[in-house]
Design an enzyme around this catalytic site. Sequence first.
Site, PDB file in Angstrom:
ATOM      1  N   TYR A  31       0.841  -1.189   0.000  1.00 30.12           N
ATOM      2  CA  TYR A  31       0.000   0.000   0.000  1.00 30.12           C
ATOM      3  C   TYR A  31       0.874   1.237   0.000  1.00 30.12           C
ATOM      4  O   TYR A  31       2.101   1.159   0.196  1.00 30.12           O
ATOM      5  CB  TYR A  31      -0.951  -0.001   1.202  1.00 30.12           C
ATOM      6  CG  TYR A  31      -0.292   0.347   2.524  1.00 30.12           C
ATOM      7  CD1 TYR A  31       0.572  -0.538   3.161  1.00 30.12           C
ATOM      8  CD2 TYR A  31      -0.513   1.585   3.131  1.00 30.12           C
ATOM      9  CE1 TYR A  31       1.173  -0.217   4.363  1.00 30.12           C
ATOM     10  CE2 TYR A  31       0.086   1.917   4.331  1.00 30.12           C
ATOM     11  CZ  TYR A  31       0.925   1.012   4.950  1.00 30.12           C
ATOM     12  OH  TYR A  31       1.529   1.335   6.125  1.00 30.12           O
ATOM     13  N   LYS A 149       6.540  -1.687   1.964  1.00 31.48           N
ATOM     14  CA  LYS A 149       5.310  -1.190   2.610  1.00 31.48           C
ATOM     15  C   LYS A 149       4.171  -2.186   2.386  1.00 31.48           C
ATOM     16  O   LYS A 149       3.246  -1.934   1.620  1.00 31.48           O
ATOM     17  CB  LYS A 149       4.976   0.197   2.047  1.00 31.48           C
ATOM     18  CG  LYS A 149       4.129   1.057   2.968  1.00 31.48           C
ATOM     19  CD  LYS A 149       4.195   2.509   2.547  1.00 31.48           C
ATOM     20  CE  LYS A 149       3.193   3.393   3.251  1.00 31.48           C
ATOM     21  NZ  LYS A 149       3.304   3.433   4.701  1.00 31.48           N
ATOM     22  N   GLU A 182      12.052   2.659  14.466  1.00 34.50           N
ATOM     23  CA  GLU A 182      11.109   3.691  14.005  1.00 34.50           C
ATOM     24  C   GLU A 182       9.833   3.548  14.814  1.00 34.50           C
ATOM     25  O   GLU A 182       9.755   2.741  15.740  1.00 34.50           O
ATOM     26  CB  GLU A 182      10.838   3.528  12.500  1.00 34.50           C
ATOM     27  CG  GLU A 182      10.248   2.176  12.125  1.00 34.50           C
ATOM     28  CD  GLU A 182       9.993   1.996  10.626  1.00 34.50           C
ATOM     29  OE1 GLU A 182       9.864   2.987   9.892  1.00 34.50           O
ATOM     30  OE2 GLU A 182       9.915   0.827  10.203  1.00 34.50           O
ATOM     31  N   LEU A 206      11.050   1.489   7.263  1.00 33.36           N
ATOM     32  CA  LEU A 206      10.460   1.951   6.009  1.00 33.36           C
ATOM     33  C   LEU A 206      11.175   3.253   5.628  1.00 33.36           C
ATOM     34  O   LEU A 206      11.304   4.150   6.468  1.00 33.36           O
ATOM     35  CB  LEU A 206       8.955   2.228   6.188  1.00 33.36           C
ATOM     36  CG  LEU A 206       8.297   2.580   4.858  1.00 33.36           C
ATOM     37  CD1 LEU A 206       7.958   1.317   4.091  1.00 33.36           C
ATOM     38  CD2 LEU A 206       7.068   3.437   5.054  1.00 33.36           C
TER      39      LEU A 206
HETATM   40  N1  PDD Z   1       2.890   5.097   7.342  1.00 37.77           N
HETATM   41  N2  PDD Z   1       7.473   3.927   9.065  1.00 37.77           N
HETATM   42  C1  PDD Z   1       6.383   3.158   8.911  1.00 37.77           C
HETATM   43  C2  PDD Z   1       6.393   1.772   9.480  1.00 37.77           C
HETATM   44  C3  PDD Z   1       5.251   3.666   8.224  1.00 37.77           C
HETATM   45  O1  PDD Z   1       4.173   2.882   8.040  1.00 37.77           O
HETATM   46  C4  PDD Z   1       5.291   4.990   7.719  1.00 37.77           C
HETATM   47  C5  PDD Z   1       4.129   5.574   6.970  1.00 37.77           C
HETATM   48  C6  PDD Z   1       6.455   5.761   7.932  1.00 37.77           C
HETATM   49  C7  PDD Z   1       6.582   7.162   7.419  1.00 37.77           C
HETATM   50  O2  PDD Z   1       6.708   7.180   6.016  1.00 37.77           O
HETATM   51  P1  PDD Z   1       6.185   8.410   5.133  1.00 37.77           P
HETATM   52  O3  PDD Z   1       6.904   9.619   5.605  1.00 37.77           O
HETATM   53  O4  PDD Z   1       6.527   8.037   3.749  1.00 37.77           O
HETATM   54  O5  PDD Z   1       4.690   8.520   5.387  1.00 37.77           O
HETATM   55  C8  PDD Z   1       7.526   5.188   8.593  1.00 37.77           C
HETATM   56  C9  PDD Z   1       1.664   5.506   6.636  1.00 37.77           C
HETATM   57  C10 PDD Z   1       1.431   6.963   6.681  1.00 37.77           C
HETATM   58  C11 PDD Z   1       0.501   4.674   7.166  1.00 37.77           C
HETATM   59  O6  PDD Z   1       0.711   3.491   7.389  1.00 37.77           O
HETATM   60  O7  PDD Z   1      -0.607   5.203   7.303  1.00 37.77           O
END
Ligand code: PDD
Length: 287
Positions: A31, A149, A182, A206
């Site tokens: 996703y 992801k 993270e 991620l």
């Molecule tokens: N999540 N780490 C993880 C495990 C994440 O699922 C996400 C993003 C991030 C931050 O990545 P970015 O800056 O590209 O949004 C880091 C999304 C927003 C979610 O699962 O809703």
Amino acid sequence: MRAYLNGQYLDKADAKLSVDDRGFVFGDGIYEVYRAIDGELFEAERHHRRLEHGLEALRLPRPTEADAGTLHGIALRLLRENGHDTGEATVYVQVTRGAAPRAHVFPPADTAPTVFVTTYPFKGFADLRRTGATVITQPDVRWLRCNIKTVQLLPNVLAKQAAAEAGALEALLVRADGTVTEGTHTNLFAVLDDELRTHPTTELILPGVTRAVVLELAHELGIPVREEAITEEELGQCEELFLTGTTTDVMPVVSCDGRIVGAGVPGAIAMRLHDALVARMGGVGAR
Ligand code: PDD
């Protein structure tokens, strides 16, 4: 709310999937979450590159919608149809290996992938940002390909629930060796000895789009950066701690596991980076 499912635009309530869908049965899919500001996607190219990487890494069949222009067109149409083309919203994209009788092995090559896209209204955490967030730590029990992801988010879901039950915004994930990787849906930054620290982009995190933008902004602002993980022990020693993410922007952390972080107020470096991020978003990002 309108959605796109396998070539059709329809009301989300009418979007139906097979119970044989491998996303449902195996979590066999990926996703992406984009941020939309006044009908424009922020850092669309970076999100798209990560989606492409996920398709390749999981050997998912590449749907025609994975074409950057096509996906962009679908997202913009849904933003318009959902009235999300002004103000802030998120665009959710999911691709699974499609529907086939349950078997671990990949389905026949002609099995069409499932493509689902929709949009959600977005409201930032402006009030919380003024006071700063609290977090807890949780064991990082995820698999070793966290750079992809995937929709398999159970460890993230359980850790986030533990945070919510503790009255915290987020859970920081800690590997058995004490490395802090993270958050459950955010990347983590610390300020230690006036230096910005964050986990390097290995398979343990991620590679966040917001993380990448914040690193660029830090370079522009002359803030020294070291891409090296912080340890659980260092959590108690940092001057600042903050989270980054598409739905979090830059969020200062003022307490971790009940201990005050830094001065117990949002850190100056976090707030400078947040302001720079908002400016990069055209000044209308959640403040
Ligand atoms: N999540 N780490 C993880 C495990 C994440 O699922 C996400 C993003 C991030 C931050 O990545 P970015 O800056 O590209 O949004 C880091 C999304 C927003 C979610 O699962 O809703």
